[in-house]
Design a protein around this motif. Structure first.
Motif, mmCIF file in Angstrom:
data_model
loop_
_atom_site.group_PDB
_atom_site.id
_atom_site.type_symbol
_atom_site.label_atom_id
_atom_site.label_comp_id
_atom_site.label_asym_id
_atom_site.label_seq_id
_atom_site.Cartn_x
_atom_site.Cartn_y
_atom_site.Cartn_z
ATOM 1 N N VAL A 1 33.588 60.124 32.693
ATOM 2 C CA VAL A 1 32.254 60.736 32.748
ATOM 3 C C VAL A 1 32.405 62.175 32.272
ATOM 4 O O VAL A 1 33.140 62.957 32.859
ATOM 5 N N THR A 2 31.724 62.526 31.193
ATOM 6 C CA THR A 2 31.910 63.812 30.528
ATOM 7 C C THR A 2 31.908 64.980 31.509
ATOM 8 O O THR A 2 30.983 65.130 32.310
ATOM 9 N N VAL A 3 32.947 65.800 31.430
ATOM 10 C CA VAL A 3 33.103 66.923 32.353
ATOM 11 C C VAL A 3 31.923 67.888 32.253
ATOM 12 O O VAL A 3 31.397 68.347 33.279
ATOM 13 N N ALA A 4 31.519 68.205 31.041
ATOM 14 C CA ALA A 4 30.415 69.152 30.853
ATOM 15 C C ALA A 4 29.136 68.658 31.521
ATOM 16 O O ALA A 4 28.412 69.433 32.150
ATOM 17 N N VAL A 5 28.872 67.367 31.396
ATOM 18 C CA VAL A 5 27.665 66.793 32.018
ATOM 19 C C VAL A 5 27.757 66.878 33.535
ATOM 20 O O VAL A 5 26.812 67.292 34.213
ATOM 21 N N ARG A 6 28.913 66.506 34.073
ATOM 22 C CA ARG A 6 29.079 66.526 35.530
ATOM 23 C C ARG A 6 28.887 67.918 36.096
ATOM 24 O O ARG A 6 28.158 68.129 37.062
ATOM 25 N N TYR A 7 29.547 68.891 35.508
ATOM 26 C CA TYR A 7 29.475 70.253 36.033
ATOM 27 C C TYR A 7 28.098 70.875 35.828
ATOM 28 O O TYR A 7 27.656 71.699 36.634
ATOM 29 N N THR A 8 27.416 70.484 34.758
ATOM 30 C CA THR A 8 26.057 70.985 34.537
ATOM 31 C C THR A 8 25.117 70.467 35.616
ATOM 32 O O THR A 8 24.302 71.222 36.166
ATOM 33 N N VAL A 9 25.226 69.176 35.929
ATOM 34 C CA VAL A 9 24.390 68.591 36.975
ATOM 35 C C VAL A 9 24.655 69.270 38.312
ATOM 36 O O VAL A 9 23.729 69.630 39.048
#
Length: 241
Positions: A47-55
């Motif tokens: 699961v894309t790191v950037a997406v996770r941390y943005t959420v």
């Protein structure tokens, strides 16, 4: 998700005392939200790191003004605070369902590390339980503030029927805790338990959905839990074999 009826403006602590119901504690939902965000953030790199941390960052940013607004108990509510409460739950749920889809795809590929995927499945499942609980809690009867401040005849229609809502004609010690006789209203712990049992049993247990949106949300949670559990069991059997 939008409300079906407009929630009357609550009058805070005075209205809660008039109803004989204590305002709900803020930190139950805060702790649950932070646990869900931590589990989501620690999902495997599939699961894309950037997406996770943005959420996670967006949810935390939305949570901060809500804590400042009601630091200890849910005693007041405005349009923006209600929208933020529902927004956090919806964002977390949608993001986790996307992660759920990715985990399902990975579970179907035997080349992936089995232990990591089983752990990721558990993380997605627990996050799902919490996210659905937050959404149920935020929608039912106008939300946490409305449930304890608005007179019952003026409450928005209920999305769920709890056992306490119909225990008034039971034996004395049971009826004493009913909604009709004690003023009981559901709080986050009730919705968390309900969400957990729905995700494990794949159907209602002691709490029944009443509205269409409640039925659709419960159906989605049950379906996701069933699919994930079935694939996890199949994957575990293949690892043992």
């Amino acid at each position: 998700m939008t409300d079906r009826t407009k929630t009357p403006s609550p009058s805070g602590d005075a209205a809660s005392r008039a109803r004989g119901v204590a305002p709900e504690h803020r930190w139950h939902t805060v702790v649950a939200t932070l646990i869900a965000l931590a589990l989501y953030a620690l999902l495997p790199s599939s699961v894309t790191v950037a997406v996770r941390y943005t959420v996670v960052a967006v949810c935390v940013a939305l949570l901060i003004p809500l804590i400042i607004y009601n630091p200890h108990h849910f005693t007041r509510e405005s349009k923006w605070s209600r929208r933020l409460e529902l927004g956090i739950a919806t964002l977390l749920l949608v993001a986790n369902l996307l992660a759920f889809a990715q985990v399902i795809v990975l579970l179907l590929h035997k080349s992936q590390n089995g232990g990591t995927l089983l752990l990721a499945s558990a993380q997605v499942w627990i996050t799902n339980v919490i996210a659905f609980a937050l959404l149920y809690w935020g929608l039912d009867r106008g939300g946490a503030v409305s449930r304890v401040t608005v007179p019952r005849p003026k409450l928005p229609p209920a999305d769920f029927r709890f056992p306490q809502d119909e225990d008034h004609d039971a034996i004395a010690e049971v009826a004493a805790g009913s909604a009709a006789k004690s003023g009981w209203v559901p709080n986050f712990v009730d919705y968390l338990y309900f969400s957990l049992s729905n995700s494990m049993a794949f159907s209602p247990t002691d709490t029944m959905p009443l509205s269409h949106r409640a039925k659709m949300l419960m159906a989605l949670e049950s379906f996701a839990g069933f699919v994930l559990l079935a694939l996890v069991i199949a994957r575990a059997v293949s690892l043992i074999g």
